[in-house]
Design an enzyme around this catalytic site. Structure first.
Site: not given
Ligand code: UT7
Length: 325
Positions: A112, A252, A282
């Protein structure tokens, strides 16, 4: 000598995939995606449109904006992690399709951060006098490496391309600094495990989905926020500028919450930040040049304005660029 951006262009494939469409594919909701990322829809290229095709369209538009023809270009750099093929470089396909006969062409992979890393290369070519005109393109078809059964990643990614022409500046406008960084010890936060020398394509790698992008989202998120806050503050300090002097932040487009955190650290209100990830998700190396082109087209950047680019991605890699427009 300084290098400056003399033309911008972008191209997005027409097909729109909305959050509601993705609700039909995996266990997710529009509300979750918008709240956790800011993304509402993304573009997906049709199977016969390649990363080089998106790059060519964006490149043509940047050349037109710069008042140049393909034959004027000395170097074509394509930043991508989703090239047409592992070999040859996508930049070579772009060179052929543009008929830019004089141009040497090569790809770079900084995920990225690819565009910002590419800008540092373009800057070095121009400032050293090794080239007069560089066409730098970020182009991605992340849809091709997306696991459409993995709700944690498939909601994030999109396809698109953005391009800039870089030439010598004859005044103090242009690239004041580009700072690039890497930490390969934490490569495993974001990667595509198969298809390279470590894990060549096989029936097994395909069956187990190892050719898809994998991300430890939450860990990546925390490092992204910390790193980006630091890099923009360091860049300002190095150039003896205050954040109040930055007219526009062009980040980004990975996650709205990451962008808001950086803006807050800089004490910048969101009206001074380019945000278009609700439309495109993204798009990795393409996201900054697409955002930059939109800001230029919308008249959000005037001559003499300071703008800050910042990026973060797999590698890990991160970078910033300070430009006087
Ligand atoms: O571009 C290069 C670099 N990339 C980035 O900078 C991306 C960085 N990361 C992010 O943007 C975020 O971490 C995400 C958007 C990918 C995820 O958000 P988060 O707030 O960090 O969520 P998480 O991974 O901690 O997941 C929280 C919960 C989980 O459920 P439990 O374990 O709490 O029950 C996931 O399973 O959200 C769940 N979850 C979803 N729920 C509904 C993960 N993806 C989804 C989804 N829909 N699409």
């Amino acid at each position: 000598m300084r290098a400056k951006i003399t033309g911008t262009g972008s191209y997005l494939p027409p097909h729109v995939l909305t959050n509601h469409d993705i609700e039909q594919m995996v266990d997710t909701t529009d509300e979750w995606i918008v709240e956790r990322t800011g993304i509402k829809e993304r573009r997906v290229a049709d199977p016969h449109t390649y990363t080089s095709d998106l790059a060519v369209e964006a490149g043509k538009r940047a050349l037109k904006a710069a008042g140049l023809k393909p034959k004027d270009i000395d170097i074509i750099i394509v930043a991508t992690v989703t090239g047409d093929m592992p070999l040859p470089s996508t930049a070579c396909f772009v060179q052929a399709k543009l008929k830019a006969k004089k141009a040497a062409a090569f790809d770079i992979n900084a995920a990225c951060s690819g565009f910002t890393f590419g800008l540092s290369i373009a800057n070095a070519y121009i400032c050293s006098g090794m080239a007069k005109r560089v066409l730098l393109i970020g182009s991605e078809e992340l849809s091709r490496i997306t696991d459409w059964e993995d709700r944690a990643t498939c909601v994030l990614l999109g396809d698109g391309a953005g391009a800039v022409v870089v030439e010598a500046s004859d005044d103090d406008t242009g690239i004041w600094s580009v700072d690039i960084f890497s930490d390969g010890t934490i490569w495993d936060l974001l990667n595509v495990p198969a298809g390279g020398s470590a894990n060549p394509a096989s029936e097994e790698t395909v069956k187990s989905g190892q050719h898809y992008l994998k991300m430890k989202g939450n860990e990546t998120f925390k490092i992204a926020v910390r790193t980006l806050e630091q890099v923009v503050v360091d860049t300002l300090k190095k150039n003896n500028l205050q954040s109040s002097q930055i007219a526009l932040l062009v980040p980004h487009q990975a996650n709205k919450r990451i962008i808001e955190a950086t803006a807050k650290r800089l004490n910048m209100s969101m009206d001074r930040v380019v945000l278009n990830l609700h439309k495109y998700g993204n798009t990795s190396a393409a996201s900054i040049p697409i955002a930059l082109d939109e800001a230029v087209k919308q008249g959000r950047i005037r001559k003499g304005d300071f703008i800050m680019l910042e990026s973060f991605g797999g590698g890990l890699t991160w970078a910033s660029a300070l430009i006087k427009w």
